[in-house]
Design a protein around this motif. Structure first.
Motif, mmCIF file in Angstrom:
data_model
loop_
_atom_site.group_PDB
_atom_site.id
_atom_site.type_symbol
_atom_site.label_atom_id
_atom_site.label_comp_id
_atom_site.label_asym_id
_atom_site.label_seq_id
_atom_site.Cartn_x
_atom_site.Cartn_y
_atom_site.Cartn_z
ATOM 1 N N UNK B 166 -3.827 4.136 20.399
ATOM 2 C CA UNK B 166 -2.499 3.743 19.936
ATOM 3 C C UNK B 166 -1.429 4.603 20.602
ATOM 4 N N UNK B 167 -1.733 5.902 20.770
ATOM 5 C CA UNK B 167 -0.764 6.779 21.448
ATOM 6 C C UNK B 167 -0.519 6.246 22.850
ATOM 7 N N UNK B 168 -1.576 5.710 23.434
ATOM 8 C CA UNK B 168 -1.456 5.121 24.768
ATOM 9 C C UNK B 168 -0.411 4.019 24.808
ATOM 10 N N UNK B 169 -0.421 3.196 23.771
ATOM 11 C CA UNK B 169 0.543 2.095 23.729
ATOM 12 C C UNK B 169 1.957 2.656 23.833
ATOM 13 N N UNK B 170 2.206 3.711 23.044
ATOM 14 C CA UNK B 170 3.547 4.309 23.080
ATOM 15 C C UNK B 170 3.797 5.005 24.415
ATOM 16 N N UNK B 171 2.814 5.767 24.852
ATOM 17 C CA UNK B 171 3.013 6.571 26.064
ATOM 18 C C UNK B 171 3.291 5.676 27.264
ATOM 19 N N UNK B 172 2.456 4.629 27.419
ATOM 20 C CA UNK B 172 2.603 3.799 28.607
ATOM 21 C C UNK B 172 3.875 2.963 28.546
ATOM 22 N N UNK B 173 4.180 2.430 27.355
ATOM 23 C CA UNK B 173 5.389 1.601 27.307
ATOM 24 C C UNK B 173 6.643 2.452 27.505
ATOM 25 N N UNK B 174 6.652 3.671 26.978
ATOM 26 C CA UNK B 174 7.797 4.559 27.217
ATOM 27 C C UNK B 174 7.901 4.885 28.694
ATOM 28 N N UNK B 175 6.757 5.178 29.261
ATOM 29 C CA UNK B 175 6.746 5.550 30.673
ATOM 30 C C UNK B 175 7.295 4.421 31.533
ATOM 31 N N UNK B 176 6.861 3.220 31.241
ATOM 32 C CA UNK B 176 7.325 2.076 32.024
ATOM 33 C C UNK B 176 8.838 1.909 31.859
ATOM 34 N N UNK B 177 9.308 2.016 30.635
ATOM 35 C CA UNK B 177 10.735 1.830 30.387
ATOM 36 C C UNK B 177 11.568 2.869 31.133
ATOM 37 N N UNK B 178 11.184 4.126 30.983
ATOM 38 C CA UNK B 178 11.970 5.193 31.610
ATOM 39 C C UNK B 178 11.899 5.084 33.137
ATOM 40 N N UNK B 179 10.714 4.763 33.660
ATOM 41 C CA UNK B 179 10.589 4.627 35.113
ATOM 42 C C UNK B 179 11.478 3.500 35.620
ATOM 43 N N UNK B 180 11.492 2.412 34.862
ATOM 44 C CA UNK B 180 12.310 1.261 35.271
ATOM 45 C C UNK B 180 13.792 1.639 35.269
#
Lengths: 406, 459
Positions: B166-180
């Motif tokens: 579940x932490x992955x869900x948050x980590x990856x989606x945050x990462x994608x958003x910030x990178x974008x």
């Protein structure tokens, strides 16, 4: 050019360094005499305190070596201005090797369960582990192996220190030269060698106090701690020198800012490693691992652990977010002093619970840091005074000697 | 910084970050012309075509998966995590270099990053997108993937907050958003340049809208720089956090080979390692094809090679520590795992992994190789293969022989596994092809700051 400029500025260490050296020597000698005298009454306690103190001062010495090597690889004025402070701390390796002899000769059977007769091992988990895994004692954890490995570590550290010093010395006299390629050639492999040697040293000297417990991140955790100690120590010395020429002219807020950023980074790295280790072991909750934390979170040790979480991470972290603090050496130094003290408590928390299930502090824990530290500081001050505070004939020295235009 | 020293001997020794002779105007011309003036070559169409077909293959494989279920893959008990997780971690790892280059190197004032950050960031986005596909389809019912998010619902259930998945869900989606965001914000001044320079009405409108009214006033720049630095500060912890959380996916479990404390830093280093390998694999052909050797110089290749060498050693340290502790701990499951890696049915992959990840980067000690495009390209390729094998070894070899002999098994990927995996590579490449064609792949305004013209002179 740098050569012309340097002639105007006396780069030798101010007399205060010799004064500090002399006073440290007095403190060191007096404290050592008392500690040794008390040591005869209770060698067990003596060696426990000795080990904590030893790892603390070793951290400053070796951490300085790593930061110096990092500087050689990356360049930059921040490192040039503290280069000789780090160098002087690094050159205490021979002294640290000498300090190791009592541990190697007299301390081993008093400290390490694997060197004791199995019946006399107090901790039942450790005794059982050693009984079942005798191969570890014949293959790795034995007295001669311990000494041989220590000889290898010290040989490597001394060699690195020798090479880095030798080429640095060349840069004190004309002509202007650029040794950076040589420094790089040593520093790249040097950092790798250092990472491996300090990890195994940490396993040998500290982790094997409880041979039943393992953590693969342990070496890196030590490495991060050493970086904090060494950088903070350099900041403290830099502050003392800042009162006098030449440092008062050389040290610019930019450099101090960089040092502050490194402090923040190292504190974060340390916290990251510590937290990862805790989270993985806590969630796995395996008997062979979690016992290490159970020991360190009960019987009064938990308070120390919490203290470390707050004062080795949260407080310095939030303070270091402030830009004015990072740029002001006169304020930053207090945090550096604080972190040096907390590092000692951290090592105390790592080492002492191996010997006692309830929190207690002995005379050795309070006295030996001063005994060893006094002698160490005296040697450090001698090293610092023996060379100019800046290698004036390094081509990059003008980053510091000449004002920067932005 | 160290590179500013003008002593002849020093200057000659290091390749420059940008070849001499350029001005603000010529830099802008050269980079914007790739998008605006240069005709689309046949090579581009062929390359894009192949990549696009592979993408279609992936979509087909996913479509069939949705119809039939995950049974078409090679996963089964004991290996419930097969290619999907291996590829997920591989892609996420590759996605790390972008943010490292853009954010951390920016904060460290490493100005050489200016020519490679833009496409490294693009690469990050596409790699994270490719990575995201796998856990999504591995759920078996991707249309219910929103169940992973904690939201109030009539079923009255919450996700398991103690699970690192579940932490992955948050980590990856945050990462994608910030990178974008970081990528897009970085693009704004350049989009305005393209808007001003393009002659096609449509292009003007599209670039104009994307440029969000950028006029390049001093106030714009002031706010822009502040925001860019803040975003860099936000992105920096993400470089560490994402792969740390990915490593927790494994380390939190008590499976031998997964449950080890070195995992977080070792995963992060491995991620940067493979990320830089991918950056080089893209940068080397791109600079050749588009004649950008003056901007992406030997210095960039050298520095990237050094980063790979350093991170490669951290990875090697991880392997070494794990192997040593497996023996030292006396834990028989850990020792068995080591034995199984060296002598078990998958031993070939383990040895290959050691050769790829520890052996091949040692070539980078050779100075000549660090500036040799072809050699560096090959080493990067080998490292990417090695890093894929690493994840394969971690995932499959730890699961296939666990505590109970009766539950041992083997894992064989099916053609659907392969089609999905190769398909994501196609999708990634197709996106890269489109990117170099329609957006400036090198940051124009940041390149201009590297020119002698941009230096503030004293007095």
């Amino acid at each position: 050019m740098s050569a012309a400029r340097t002639t105007n500025l006396d780069l030798s260490a101010p007399p205060v360094i010799q004064l500090i050296g002399r006073r440290s020597l007095y403190i060191g000698v007096v404290a050592s005499v008392i500690a040794i005298a008390l040591g005869f009454t209770n060698p067990q306690v003596f060696f426990r305190g000795y080990l904590v103190s030893y790892m603390d001062w070793l951290g400053i010495c070796l951490g300085s070596m790593v930061i110096l090597m990092v500087r050689h690889l990356t360049g930059g004025g921040w490192g040039m201005v503290i280069r000789r402070i780090l160098g002087a701390a690094m050159r205490t390796v021979p002294l640290m090797a000498a300090f190791f002899i009592p541990i190697a000769v007299l301390g081993v059977p008093r400290l390490y369960p694997w060197a004791m007769p199995l019946e006399s091992v107090q901790n039942p988990t450790v005794r059982e582990h050693l009984e079942h895994n005798r191969f570890v004692m014949s293959g790795y954890l034995h007295w001669s192996g311990f000494i041989w490995r220590a000889i290898i570590y010290f040989a490597i550290w001394n060699l690195l220190s020798y090479l880095l010093t030798r080429w640095s010395k060349e840069q004190d006299t004309p002509p202007v030269r650029d040794n950076s390629l040589r420094f790089k050639a040593v520093s790249g492999p040097g950092i790798i060698l250092y990472a491996f040697t300090i990890s195994f040293a940490a396993i040998d000297w500290i982790m094997s106090l409880d041979p039943s417990w393992i953590s693969t991140i342990y070496g890196l955790l030590f490495l991060a701690g050493e970086l904090i100690s060494a950088l903070c120590f350099a900041v403290v010395i830099e502050r003392i020198l800042f009162r006098y020429k030449p440092m008062s002219e050389l040290l610019r807020p930019d450099f101090v800012h960089d040092h502050g950023k490194f402090m923040l980074t190292f504190v974060m790295v340390w916290a990251y490693f510590s937290f990862s280790q805790w989270l993985i072991i806590w969630s796995g909750n395996l008997p062979e691992e979690i016992t290490w934390y159970i020991r360190r979170l009960h019987g009064g040790w938990g308070g120390v652990g919490l203290f470390l979480v707050v004062f080795q991470f949260f407080v310095p972290f939030f303070l270091l977010l402030s830009r004015p603090l990072k740029r002001d050496i006169t304020r930053l130094v207090w945090l550096a002093v604080w972190l040096i003290c907390v590092r000692y408590i951290d090592l105390f928390w790592l080492i002492e619970p191996n010997f006692s299930t309830s929190f207690h502090v002995t005379w050795a824990d309070l006295l030996i840091p001063f005994a060893m530290g006094g002698l160490w500081l005296a040697y450090f001050c001698r090293n610092l005074s023996s060379m100019p505070l800046l290698p004036a004939y390094d081509v990059f020295a003008k980053q510091v000697l000449e004002p920067k235009h932005e | 910084m160290a590179d500013r020293v003008d002593d002849v001997e020093v200057a000659n020794r290091r390749a420059p970050v940008i070849e001499p002779g350029y001005t603000f105007g010529t830099v802008t011309d050269k980079i914007s012309a790739i998008v605006l003036k240069r005709p689309t070559s046949t090579g581009w169409f062929i390359g894009f075509g192949i990549a696009f077909m592979l993408t279609m293959m992936m979509l087909f494989a996913i479509g069939y998966l949705v119809v039939k279920g995950t049974g078409i893959w090679g996963i089964n008990i004991p290996i419930g995590w097969g290619f999907a997780i291996v590829n997920f971690v591989w892609w996420i790892g590759i996605g790390h270099a972008g943010t490292l280059i853009s954010a951390i190197l920016l904060l460290l004032r490493q100005s050489w990053r200016n020519s490679i950050n833009r496409f490294a960031e693009a690469m990050t986005l596409f790699a994270v997108a490719a990575a995201g596909i796998f856990p999504l389809i591995h759920t078996g019912r991707p249309w219910l993937a929103y169940w992973l998010f904690p939201y109030p619902n009539t079923m009255n259930y919450w996700p398991q907050f103690r699970s690192p998945l579940l932490w992955d869900v948050f980590a990856v989606s945050t990462y994608f958003t910030i990178s974008l965001l970081f990528w897009f914000v970085g693009l704004i001044p350049d989009l305005a340049t393209l808007r001003d320079r393009s002659e096609n009405r449509w292009a003007q409108m599209i670039y104009g809208m994307l440029a969000m009214g950028w006029r390049g006033s001093a106030r714009h720049w002031h706010r822009y720089e502040t925001m860019y630095l803040l975003l860099a500060g936000l992105a920096t912890p993400l470089v560490l956090s994402v792969h740390t959380v990915v490593s927790f996916d494994f380390a939190i479990a008590i499976v031998p080979g997964w449950h080890t404390t070195i995992f977080p830093p070792y995963f992060v280093a491995g991620a940067i390692y493979s990320g830089f390998a991918m950056v080089l694999m893209l940068a080397i052909p791109i600079r050749k094809i588009y004649g950008l050797e003056d901007f992406i110089t030997d210095r960039h290749l050298q520095n990237s090679a050094k980063v790979m060498l350093a991170t490669g050693w951290i990875v090697a340290y991880g392997y070494g520590m794990e192997a040593f502790m497996g023996w030292y701990s006396g834990n028989r499951y850990d020792s068995f795992l080591l034995w199984n890696r060296l002598h078990g049915p998958y031993q070939f992959f383990y040895y290959l992994l050691l050769i790829c990840n520890i052996g091949s980067p040692q070539l980078l000690w050779i100075r000549k190789l660090r500036t040799n495009s072809f050699g560096l390209f090959m080493v990067s390729f080998v490292i990417l293969v090695g890093m894929w094998l690493e994840r394969f070894v971690i995932v499959v070899m730890s699961l296939h022989r666990d505590f109970l002999n009766s539950s041992w098994g083997m894992y064989y990927p099916t053609r659907w596994d392969w089609m999905t995996y190769i398909g994501t590579i196609g999708m990634f490449l197709a996106a890269m092809f489109l990117f170099v064609r329609i957006l400036p792949m090198i940051s124009i305004f940041e390149m201009r700051t590297l020119l002698p013209e941009a230096e503030v002179k004293a007095e």
